[in-house]
Design an enzyme around this catalytic site. Structure first.
Site, short mmCIF file in Angstrom:
data_model
loop_
_atom_site.label_atom_id
_atom_site.label_comp_id
_atom_site.label_asym_id
_atom_site.label_seq_id
_atom_site.Cartn_x
_atom_site.Cartn_y
_atom_site.Cartn_z
N TYR A 1 -2.31 -0.85 10.21
CA TYR A 1 -2.39 -1.23 8.80
C TYR A 1 -1.11 -0.78 8.08
CZ TYR A 1 -3.98 -1.25 3.91
OH TYR A 1 -4.09 -1.46 2.55
N SER B 1 0.86 -1.19 0.00
CA SER B 1 0.00 0.00 0.00
C SER B 1 0.89 1.23 0.00
CB SER B 1 -0.86 -0.03 1.27
OG SER B 1 -1.47 1.23 1.47
P1 NDP Z 1 -11.41 -6.05 0.50
O1 NDP Z 1 -11.72 -5.70 1.91
O2 NDP Z 1 -12.38 -5.71 -0.56
O3 NDP Z 1 -11.10 -7.61 0.40
C1 NDP Z 1 -10.22 -8.20 1.33
C2 NDP Z 1 -10.27 -9.70 1.19
O4 NDP Z 1 -9.46 -10.24 2.24
C3 NDP Z 1 -11.70 -10.24 1.38
O5 NDP Z 1 -11.92 -11.31 0.49
C4 NDP Z 1 -11.66 -10.75 2.82
O6 NDP Z 1 -12.52 -11.85 3.07
C5 NDP Z 1 -10.22 -11.22 2.93
N1 NDP Z 1 -9.85 -11.32 4.33
C6 NDP Z 1 -9.89 -10.35 5.28
N2 NDP Z 1 -9.59 -10.86 6.47
C7 NDP Z 1 -9.35 -12.18 6.28
C8 NDP Z 1 -9.01 -13.25 7.14
N3 NDP Z 1 -8.91 -13.09 8.46
N4 NDP Z 1 -8.83 -14.47 6.61
C9 NDP Z 1 -8.97 -14.70 5.28
N5 NDP Z 1 -9.30 -13.73 4.42
C10 NDP Z 1 -9.50 -12.49 4.91
O7 NDP Z 1 -10.00 -5.38 0.22
P2 NDP Z 1 -9.27 -4.99 -1.15
O8 NDP Z 1 -9.65 -5.93 -2.21
O9 NDP Z 1 -9.41 -3.55 -1.35
O10 NDP Z 1 -7.75 -5.24 -0.72
C11 NDP Z 1 -6.95 -6.27 -1.23
C12 NDP Z 1 -5.51 -5.95 -0.91
O11 NDP Z 1 -5.14 -4.73 -1.54
C13 NDP Z 1 -5.24 -5.75 0.58
O12 NDP Z 1 -3.99 -6.31 0.91
C14 NDP Z 1 -5.20 -4.25 0.73
O13 NDP Z 1 -4.42 -3.84 1.83
C15 NDP Z 1 -4.58 -3.85 -0.58
N6 NDP Z 1 -4.81 -2.47 -1.00
C16 NDP Z 1 -6.05 -2.07 -1.42
C17 NDP Z 1 -6.25 -0.78 -1.84
C18 NDP Z 1 -7.57 -0.29 -2.35
O14 NDP Z 1 -7.69 0.90 -2.70
N7 NDP Z 1 -8.59 -1.12 -2.42
C19 NDP Z 1 -5.15 0.22 -1.83
C20 NDP Z 1 -3.89 -0.31 -1.36
C21 NDP Z 1 -3.75 -1.60 -0.96
P3 NDP Z 1 -14.05 -11.60 3.50
O15 NDP Z 1 -14.68 -10.85 2.38
O16 NDP Z 1 -14.56 -12.98 3.65
O17 NDP Z 1 -14.00 -10.83 4.79
#
Ligand code: NDP
Length: 251
Positions: free
Chosen positions: A170, A157
């Site tokens: 985070y 990030s």
């Molecule tokens: P979302 O919150 O949309 O999706 C996150 C995913 O991670 C979900 O499928 C969620 O599962 C899963 N997850 C969360 N906690 C757990 C857990 N304990 N065990 C297993 N799975 C888990 O996030 P994004 O798609 O936006 O983010 C994806 C990545 O990109 C992350 O690493 C984030 O930090 C990074 N990122 C995103 C940005 C953005 O603008 N979107 C910017 C910079 C970085 P469930 O739905 O079942 O809870």
């Protein structure tokens, strides 16, 4: 801008013959990346917390005629090293190799000053965003070693590269993820065919982004589907010479 060369485009069968594991595959970026990898020929193992979401991704992949994915319902917030050793052992009985590992699952935690951050939430963020990635990588290294050119991608990030107020655990978890990437990439460079990089997606319209920026117009950001070529490139043999790099999907 993206992490791949301007003239690169994935072939329809770019990832054919590869087996990839994606964490957080049930929603957001992980969902789109998992589907895109499958559509380009990969067998994808969908790891995530909510089984019904993984099943929906499974159905979406099967509906395209792509290779049938596997589902691994796992709460990375509760999993321990023994459980991941057992998972790796189970996978090694059914798979000859693992070609790629995409660490995507993360939680945002609280957007608060460090002074007000709860220790319990700090630990939970570190467990999901960092410790689980370390344990999963370590336990899957033997299977990754069996692939001719495996690729590990940690999701970073902007706040994991430059510290910013109120991003708390985070941001710190993402700085540590960058450190893990660098150390592992350096260790593996001379001793294996495994490459290790980090990718900052930039602003993407997902549930996490909408939670982090409630005042933002969501449609002003790209969708996960707009950006999947970045992950396709990093999983493909076209990126075989890239190792130890902090990459960006949009900058
Ligand atoms: P979302 O919150 O949309 O999706 C996150 C995913 O991670 C979900 O499928 C969620 O599962 C899963 N997850 C969360 N906690 C757990 C857990 N304990 N065990 C297993 N799975 C888990 O996030 P994004 O798609 O936006 O983010 C994806 C990545 O990109 C992350 O690493 C984030 O930090 C990074 N990122 C995103 C940005 C953005 O603008 N979107 C910017 C910079 C970085 P469930 O739905 O079942 O809870």
């Amino acid at each position: 801008m993206s992490c791949y060369p301007a003239n690169w485009q994935p072939a329809a069968d770019e990832l054919s013959g590869k087996t990839l594991l994606v964490t957080g595959a049930g929603d957001g970026i992980g969902r789109a990346v998992a589907i895109a990898c499958a559509e380009h020929g990969a067998e994808v193992l969908l790891l995530g917390r909510t089984e019904s979401k993984l099943e929906a991704v499974y159905d979406a992949i099967v509906a395209t005629g792509a290779p049938e994915p596997g589902i691994i319902p796992t709460d990375l917030g509760r999993v321990n090293h023994d459980a991941l050793c057992a998972l790796a052992s189970e996978l090694s009985q059914s798979l000859p190799k693992l070609d790629g590992l995409i660490h995507n699952a993360s939680i945002l935690g609280d957007r608060k000053p460090i002074a007000q951050t709860s220790a319990a939430l700090w630990h939970e963020v570190m467990q999901i965003n960092l410790n689980a990635s370390f344990m999963l990588t370590q336990t899957l290294l033997p299977l990754l070693t069996k692939a001719p050119a495996a690729s590990v991608v940690f999701t970073s990030s902007g706040v994991g590269r430059v510290g910013r107020a109120y991003w708390g655990a985070y941001a710190v978890s993402k700085f540590a993820t960058e450190g893990l990437m660098q150390v592992l990439a350096d260790e593996l460079a001379g001793t294996s065919q495994i490459r290790v990089n980090s990718l900052n997606p930039g602003a993407v319209n997902t549930a996490m982004r909408r939670m982090a920026y409630p005042g933002e117009q969501p449609s002003n950001n790209l969708s996960p589907e707009d950006l999947v070529d970045n992950w396709l490139f990093l999983m493909s043999d076209a990126s075989a010479n890239i190792n130890g790099q902090a990459l960006s999907a949009q900058a």
